[in-house]
Design a protein around this motif. Structure first.
Motif, PDB file in Angstrom:
ATOM      1  N   UNK A 116       0.854  -1.183   0.000  1.00  0.00           N
ATOM      2  CA  UNK A 116       0.000   0.000   0.000  1.00  0.00           C
ATOM      3  C   UNK A 116       0.890   1.232   0.000  1.00  0.00           C
ATOM      4  N   UNK A 117       0.575   2.172  -0.870  1.00  0.00           N
ATOM      5  CA  UNK A 117       1.328   3.422  -0.954  1.00  0.00           C
ATOM      6  C   UNK A 117       0.484   4.553  -0.394  1.00  0.00           C
ATOM      7  N   UNK A 118       1.142   5.473   0.310  1.00  0.00           N
ATOM      8  CA  UNK A 118       0.451   6.653   0.821  1.00  0.00           C
ATOM      9  C   UNK A 118       1.427   7.823   0.864  1.00  0.00           C
ATOM     10  N   UNK A 119       0.868   9.007   0.946  1.00  0.00           N
ATOM     11  CA  UNK A 119       1.649  10.231   1.086  1.00  0.00           C
ATOM     12  C   UNK A 119       1.323  10.765   2.476  1.00  0.00           C
ATOM     13  N   UNK A 120       2.351  10.931   3.306  1.00  0.00           N
ATOM     14  CA  UNK A 120       2.124  11.278   4.713  1.00  0.00           C
ATOM     15  C   UNK A 120       3.085  12.365   5.179  1.00  0.00           C
ATOM     16  N   UNK A 121       2.622  13.166   6.114  1.00  0.00           N
ATOM     17  CA  UNK A 121       3.479  14.133   6.801  1.00  0.00           C
ATOM     18  C   UNK A 121       4.266  13.392   7.873  1.00  0.00           C
ATOM     19  N   UNK A 122       5.484  13.830   8.131  1.00  0.00           N
ATOM     20  CA  UNK A 122       6.306  13.221   9.164  1.00  0.00           C
ATOM     21  C   UNK A 122       5.629  13.227  10.523  1.00  0.00           C
ATOM     22  N   UNK A 123       4.949  14.327  10.863  1.00  0.00           N
ATOM     23  CA  UNK A 123       4.275  14.414  12.171  1.00  0.00           C
ATOM     24  C   UNK A 123       3.178  13.355  12.297  1.00  0.00           C
ATOM     25  N   UNK A 124       2.465  13.090  11.207  1.00  0.00           N
ATOM     26  CA  UNK A 124       1.419  12.065  11.219  1.00  0.00           C
ATOM     27  C   UNK A 124       2.035  10.684  11.413  1.00  0.00           C
ATOM     28  N   UNK A 125       3.115  10.423  10.696  1.00  0.00           N
ATOM     29  CA  UNK A 125       3.782   9.121  10.815  1.00  0.00           C
ATOM     30  C   UNK A 125       4.272   8.882  12.243  1.00  0.00           C
ATOM     31  N   UNK A 126       4.916   9.884  12.819  1.00  0.00           N
ATOM     32  CA  UNK A 126       5.487   9.728  14.160  1.00  0.00           C
ATOM     33  C   UNK A 126       4.424   9.579  15.240  1.00  0.00           C
ATOM     34  N   UNK A 127       3.189   9.980  14.945  1.00  0.00           N
ATOM     35  CA  UNK A 127       2.117   9.847  15.940  1.00  0.00           C
ATOM     36  C   UNK A 127       1.415   8.489  15.870  1.00  0.00           C
ATOM     37  N   UNK A 128       1.754   7.672  14.878  1.00  0.00           N
ATOM     38  CA  UNK A 128       1.111   6.363  14.716  1.00  0.00           C
ATOM     39  C   UNK A 128       1.915   5.263  15.399  1.00  0.00           C
ATOM     40  N   UNK A 129       1.319   4.579  16.370  1.00  0.00           N
ATOM     41  CA  UNK A 129       2.035   3.484  17.039  1.00  0.00           C
ATOM     42  C   UNK A 129       2.479   2.378  16.068  1.00  0.00           C
ATOM     43  N   UNK A 130       1.663   2.064  15.071  1.00  0.00           N
ATOM     44  CA  UNK A 130       2.035   1.006  14.122  1.00  0.00           C
ATOM     45  C   UNK A 130       3.290   1.394  13.340  1.00  0.00           C
ATOM     46  N   UNK A 131       3.422   2.681  13.023  1.00  0.00           N
ATOM     47  CA  UNK A 131       4.601   3.142  12.289  1.00  0.00           C
ATOM     48  C   UNK A 131       5.837   3.090  13.178  1.00  0.00           C
ATOM     49  N   UNK A 132       5.730   3.622  14.379  1.00  0.00           N
ATOM     50  CA  UNK A 132       6.900   3.638  15.266  1.00  0.00           C
ATOM     51  C   UNK A 132       7.300   2.224  15.680  1.00  0.00           C
ATOM     52  N   UNK A 133       6.331   1.319  15.796  1.00  0.00           N
ATOM     53  CA  UNK A 133       6.694  -0.062  16.155  1.00  0.00           C
ATOM     54  C   UNK A 133       7.450  -0.746  15.017  1.00  0.00           C
ATOM     55  N   UNK A 134       7.239  -0.300  13.771  1.00  0.00           N
ATOM     56  CA  UNK A 134       8.002  -0.890  12.663  1.00  0.00           C
ATOM     57  C   UNK A 134       9.496  -0.584  12.815  1.00  0.00           C
ATOM     58  N   UNK A 135       9.828   0.552  13.427  1.00  0.00           N
ATOM     59  CA  UNK A 135      11.237   0.868  13.694  1.00  0.00           C
ATOM     60  C   UNK A 135      11.779  -0.035  14.796  1.00  0.00           C
ATOM     61  N   UNK A 136      10.977  -0.267  15.826  1.00  0.00           N
ATOM     62  CA  UNK A 136      11.390  -1.147  16.925  1.00  0.00           C
ATOM     63  C   UNK A 136      11.619  -2.561  16.402  1.00  0.00           C
ATOM     64  N   UNK A 137      10.767  -2.997  15.482  1.00  0.00           N
ATOM     65  CA  UNK A 137      10.870  -4.348  14.910  1.00  0.00           C
ATOM     66  C   UNK A 137      11.910  -4.431  13.793  1.00  0.00           C
ATOM     67  N   UNK A 138      12.577  -3.332  13.512  1.00  0.00           N
ATOM     68  CA  UNK A 138      13.585  -3.250  12.445  1.00  0.00           C
ATOM     69  C   UNK A 138      12.999  -3.607  11.078  1.00  0.00           C
TER      70      UNK A 138
END
Length: 201
Positions: A116-138
């Motif tokens: 899935x492709x999307x266009x997102x602002x950095x602030x929106x991405x950083x506020x999403x737990x699913x997005x930040x957990x992808x960094x934790x999961x590498x």
């Protein structure tokens, strides 16, 4: 194993060399028969091996080989390089390339079906737990490689706009310049349409 690598239209048997044997491997043809030496191009860390698992005596000469991920990669005689060739019908934006059934981001590739492709602002991405957990999961990647939880707030700028590709093999984020934001919506639509098209094929 595949058939003998005859020259198309002539039936002539080619000289010794590396050829596609019909199984997804480049196999050594000694001029009269297939040998046990091959390069399995589906394995990104492949080295030339014999069926017995011992290093082969011959090394594939430099050349373009199908990497079984929708592109051709250059083998320099010792290792894969970053040089790639696409079909000529690929679409590219911000370092992300879609070409038929595959989508690529630098060294990374995954089937386009299901992404899935999307266009997102950095602030929106950083506020999403699913997005930040992808960094934790590498499982989060940017143009500079993996984005870990430690690097997340430095790698993702809050006011910046990003092209985001989410798939089974991880999340890819690529920053967009102001002039590419409008084109990015078309690109995201193309990716999503392709993902739907190939999902059920």
């Amino acid at each position: 194993m595949g058939t003998d690598p005859a020259t198309p239209g002539t039936g002539a048997v080619p000289p010794a060399g590396w050829y596609d044997d019909g199984t997804g491997k480049q196999r050594w043809w000694d001029g009269s028969r297939w040998t046990d030496e091959y390069i399995d191009l589906r394995d990104r860390s492949t080295e030339l091996r014999t069926d017995a698992g011992q290093p082969a005596t011959g090394v594939a000469g430099p050349g373009w080989f199908d990497d079984q991920r929708g592109r051709r990669r250059w083998w320099d005689g010792r290792q894969w390089t970053a040089a790639v060739q696409y079909s000529g019908e690929e679409q590219e934006l911000a370092g992300i390339v879609i070409d038929g059934r595959w989508i690529h981001f630098g060294e990374l590739s995954q089937p386009v079906a299901g992404v899935e492709a999307s266009i997102e602002q950095g602030s929106t991405l950083l506020s999403r737990p699913a997005f930040t957990s992808s960094a934790v999961q590498r499982r989060l990647w940017g143009p500079g490689g993996a984005i870990t939880s430690r690097r997340l707030t430095k790698a993702i700028e809050r006011p910046r706009t990003y092209l985001v590709i989410t798939g089974e093999e991880g999340v890819w984020v690529s920053p967009l310049g102001e002039q590419t934001v409008s084109r990015s919506r078309e690109f995201a639509t193309w990716v999503n349409s392709s993902a739907q098209h190939y999902r059920y094929r």
